[in-house]
Design a protein around this motif. Sequence first.
Motif, PDB file in Angstrom:
ATOM      1  N   MET A 192       0.828  -1.181   0.000  1.00  0.00           N
ATOM      2  CA  MET A 192       0.000   0.000   0.000  1.00  0.00           C
ATOM      3  C   MET A 192       0.872   1.244   0.000  1.00  0.00           C
ATOM      4  SD  MET A 192      -3.090  -0.647   2.619  1.00  0.00           S
ATOM      5  CE  MET A 192      -4.281   0.401   1.867  1.00  0.00           C
ATOM      6  N   ALA A 193       0.363   2.271  -0.636  1.00  0.00           N
ATOM      7  CA  ALA A 193       1.080   3.539  -0.678  1.00  0.00           C
ATOM      8  C   ALA A 193       0.921   4.259   0.652  1.00  0.00           C
ATOM      9  CB  ALA A 193       0.531   4.401  -1.801  1.00  0.00           C
ATOM     10  N   LYS A 194       1.996   4.924   1.036  1.00  0.00           N
ATOM     11  CA  LYS A 194       1.983   5.678   2.286  1.00  0.00           C
ATOM     12  C   LYS A 194       1.283   7.024   2.058  1.00  0.00           C
ATOM     13  CE  LYS A 194       5.174   7.589   5.645  1.00  0.00           C
ATOM     14  NZ  LYS A 194       6.581   7.804   5.969  1.00  0.00           N
ATOM     15  N   LYS A 195       0.290   7.339   2.862  1.00  0.00           N
ATOM     16  CA  LYS A 195      -0.429   8.599   2.728  1.00  0.00           C
ATOM     17  C   LYS A 195       0.090   9.563   3.776  1.00  0.00           C
ATOM     18  CE  LYS A 195      -4.556   6.710   0.726  1.00  0.00           C
ATOM     19  NZ  LYS A 195      -5.988   6.593   0.756  1.00  0.00           N
ATOM     20  N   GLY A 196       0.750  10.603   3.306  1.00  0.00           N
ATOM     21  CA  GLY A 196       1.325  11.564   4.225  1.00  0.00           C
ATOM     22  C   GLY A 196       0.759  12.953   4.010  1.00  0.00           C
ATOM     23  N   ASN A 197       1.290  13.881   4.774  1.00  0.00           N
ATOM     24  CA  ASN A 197       0.850  15.261   4.678  1.00  0.00           C
ATOM     25  C   ASN A 197       1.696  16.070   3.704  1.00  0.00           C
ATOM     26  OD1 ASN A 197      -1.240  15.058   6.563  1.00  0.00           O
ATOM     27  ND2 ASN A 197       0.227  15.122   8.226  1.00  0.00           N
ATOM     28  N   ARG A 198       2.770  15.480   3.183  1.00  0.00           N
ATOM     29  CA  ARG A 198       3.671  16.209   2.300  1.00  0.00           C
ATOM     30  C   ARG A 198       3.150  16.126   0.870  1.00  0.00           C
ATOM     31  NH1 ARG A 198       8.054  18.921   2.980  1.00  0.00           N
ATOM     32  NH2 ARG A 198       8.079  18.591   5.205  1.00  0.00           N
ATOM     33  N   ILE A 199       2.928  17.301   0.256  1.00  0.00           N
ATOM     34  CA  ILE A 199       2.400  17.352  -1.108  1.00  0.00           C
ATOM     35  C   ILE A 199       3.339  18.154  -2.006  1.00  0.00           C
ATOM     36  CG2 ILE A 199      -0.018  17.106  -0.433  1.00  0.00           C
ATOM     37  CD1 ILE A 199      -0.267  20.166  -0.827  1.00  0.00           C
ATOM     38  N   GLN A 200       3.223  17.934  -3.301  1.00  0.00           N
ATOM     39  CA  GLN A 200       4.031  18.628  -4.285  1.00  0.00           C
ATOM     40  C   GLN A 200       3.284  19.881  -4.739  1.00  0.00           C
ATOM     41  OE1 GLN A 200       4.644  16.411  -7.893  1.00  0.00           O
ATOM     42  NE2 GLN A 200       6.678  17.267  -8.146  1.00  0.00           N
ATOM     43  N   VAL A 201       3.982  21.028  -4.771  1.00  0.00           N
ATOM     44  CA  VAL A 201       3.375  22.284  -5.196  1.00  0.00           C
ATOM     45  C   VAL A 201       4.220  22.916  -6.299  1.00  0.00           C
ATOM     46  CG1 VAL A 201       2.238  22.747  -2.997  1.00  0.00           C
ATOM     47  CG2 VAL A 201       4.533  23.597  -3.384  1.00  0.00           C
ATOM     48  N   ILE A 202       3.578  23.767  -7.101  1.00  0.00           N
ATOM     49  CA  ILE A 202       4.254  24.464  -8.192  1.00  0.00           C
ATOM     50  C   ILE A 202       4.329  25.943  -7.851  1.00  0.00           C
ATOM     51  CG2 ILE A 202       4.170  25.039 -10.643  1.00  0.00           C
ATOM     52  CD1 ILE A 202       2.526  22.456 -11.024  1.00  0.00           C
ATOM     53  N   LEU A 203       5.535  26.512  -7.993  1.00  0.00           N
ATOM     54  CA  LEU A 203       5.746  27.937  -7.773  1.00  0.00           C
ATOM     55  C   LEU A 203       5.883  28.605  -9.137  1.00  0.00           C
ATOM     56  CD1 LEU A 203       8.474  27.679  -5.001  1.00  0.00           C
ATOM     57  CD2 LEU A 203       6.034  27.982  -4.674  1.00  0.00           C
ATOM     58  N   GLU A 204       5.142  29.702  -9.355  1.00  0.00           N
ATOM     59  CA  GLU A 204       5.154  30.388 -10.635  1.00  0.00           C
ATOM     60  C   GLU A 204       5.530  31.852 -10.446  1.00  0.00           C
ATOM     61  OE1 GLU A 204       2.204  29.579 -14.023  1.00  0.00           O
ATOM     62  OE2 GLU A 204       1.426  31.363 -13.048  1.00  0.00           O
ATOM     63  N   CYS A 205       6.275  32.410 -11.387  1.00  0.00           N
ATOM     64  CA  CYS A 205       6.733  33.791 -11.309  1.00  0.00           C
ATOM     65  C   CYS A 205       5.552  34.750 -11.428  1.00  0.00           C
ATOM     66  CB  CYS A 205       7.744  34.080 -12.421  1.00  0.00           C
ATOM     67  SG  CYS A 205       8.375  35.759 -12.365  1.00  0.00           S
ATOM     68  N   THR A 206       5.555  35.798 -10.592  1.00  0.00           N
ATOM     69  CA  THR A 206       4.469  36.773 -10.621  1.00  0.00           C
ATOM     70  C   THR A 206       4.781  37.951 -11.543  1.00  0.00           C
ATOM     71  OG1 THR A 206       5.421  37.872  -8.701  1.00  0.00           O
ATOM     72  CG2 THR A 206       3.729  36.225  -8.292  1.00  0.00           C
ATOM     73  N   GLU A 207       6.049  38.274 -11.742  1.00  0.00           N
ATOM     74  CA  GLU A 207       6.428  39.434 -12.551  1.00  0.00           C
ATOM     75  C   GLU A 207       6.405  39.166 -14.050  1.00  0.00           C
ATOM     76  OE1 GLU A 207      10.055  41.384 -11.404  1.00  0.00           O
ATOM     77  OE2 GLU A 207       9.649  41.032  -9.280  1.00  0.00           O
ATOM     78  N   GLN A 208       6.561  37.931 -14.445  1.00  0.00           N
ATOM     79  CA  GLN A 208       6.688  37.624 -15.867  1.00  0.00           C
ATOM     80  C   GLN A 208       5.379  37.785 -16.621  1.00  0.00           C
ATOM     81  OE1 GLN A 208       8.950  34.180 -16.593  1.00  0.00           O
ATOM     82  NE2 GLN A 208       8.968  34.425 -18.775  1.00  0.00           N
ATOM     83  N   LYS A 209       4.247  37.599 -15.957  1.00  0.00           N
ATOM     84  CA  LYS A 209       2.950  37.749 -16.616  1.00  0.00           C
ATOM     85  C   LYS A 209       2.755  39.177 -17.118  1.00  0.00           C
ATOM     86  CE  LYS A 209       0.626  34.266 -13.854  1.00  0.00           C
ATOM     87  NZ  LYS A 209      -0.385  34.008 -12.831  1.00  0.00           N
ATOM     88  N   THR A 210       3.170  40.152 -16.314  1.00  0.00           N
ATOM     89  CA  THR A 210       2.960  41.554 -16.665  1.00  0.00           C
ATOM     90  C   THR A 210       4.045  42.107 -17.577  1.00  0.00           C
ATOM     91  OG1 THR A 210       4.124  42.251 -14.658  1.00  0.00           O
ATOM     92  CG2 THR A 210       1.738  42.007 -14.511  1.00  0.00           C
ATOM     93  N   SER A 211       5.203  41.439 -17.652  1.00  0.00           N
ATOM     94  CA  SER A 211       6.326  41.972 -18.429  1.00  0.00           C
ATOM     95  C   SER A 211       6.173  41.740 -19.933  1.00  0.00           C
ATOM     96  CB  SER A 211       7.635  41.356 -17.951  1.00  0.00           C
ATOM     97  OG  SER A 211       7.684  39.996 -18.282  1.00  0.00           O
ATOM     98  N   GLY A 212       5.420  40.719 -20.338  1.00  0.00           N
ATOM     99  CA  GLY A 212       5.238  40.435 -21.758  1.00  0.00           C
ATOM    100  C   GLY A 212       6.324  39.568 -22.360  1.00  0.00           C
ATOM    101  N   VAL A 213       7.269  39.099 -21.546  1.00  0.00           N
ATOM    102  CA  VAL A 213       8.344  38.224 -22.027  1.00  0.00           C
ATOM    103  C   VAL A 213       7.773  36.823 -22.227  1.00  0.00           C
ATOM    104  CG1 VAL A 213      10.594  37.236 -21.445  1.00  0.00           C
ATOM    105  CG2 VAL A 213      10.078  39.587 -20.814  1.00  0.00           C
ATOM    106  N   PRO A 214       8.038  36.170 -23.371  1.00  0.00           N
ATOM    107  CA  PRO A 214       7.497  34.819 -23.587  1.00  0.00           C
ATOM    108  C   PRO A 214       8.126  33.799 -22.649  1.00  0.00           C
ATOM    109  CG  PRO A 214       9.002  35.406 -25.347  1.00  0.00           C
ATOM    110  CD  PRO A 214       8.817  36.641 -24.509  1.00  0.00           C
ATOM    111  N   GLY A 215       7.379  32.738 -22.392  1.00  0.00           N
ATOM    112  CA  GLY A 215       7.843  31.681 -21.497  1.00  0.00           C
ATOM    113  C   GLY A 215       7.291  31.887 -20.095  1.00  0.00           C
TER     114      GLY A 215
END
Length: 60
Positions: free
Chosen positions: A1-24
């Motif tokens: 059985m898989a171990k069910k823990g409290n540790r989860i994977q999260v994604i961090l995304e840049c906040t400044e790049q959306k407004t700058s217009g730079v691709p990627g």
Amino acid sequence: MAKKGNRIQVILECTEQKTSGVPGMSRYITKKNRKNTTARLEFKKYNPFLKKVTVHKEIK
């Protein structure tokens, strides 16, 4: 059985790049303990598209 823990994977995304217009999009993957850290994470990480350190926030 898989171990069910409290540790989860999260994604961090840049906040400044959306407004700058730079691709990627600068994203980082990390883990957090859901039980101890209920708020969304926010770190200063390097953005290779903007070539500087910017604020990255947890998405979803």
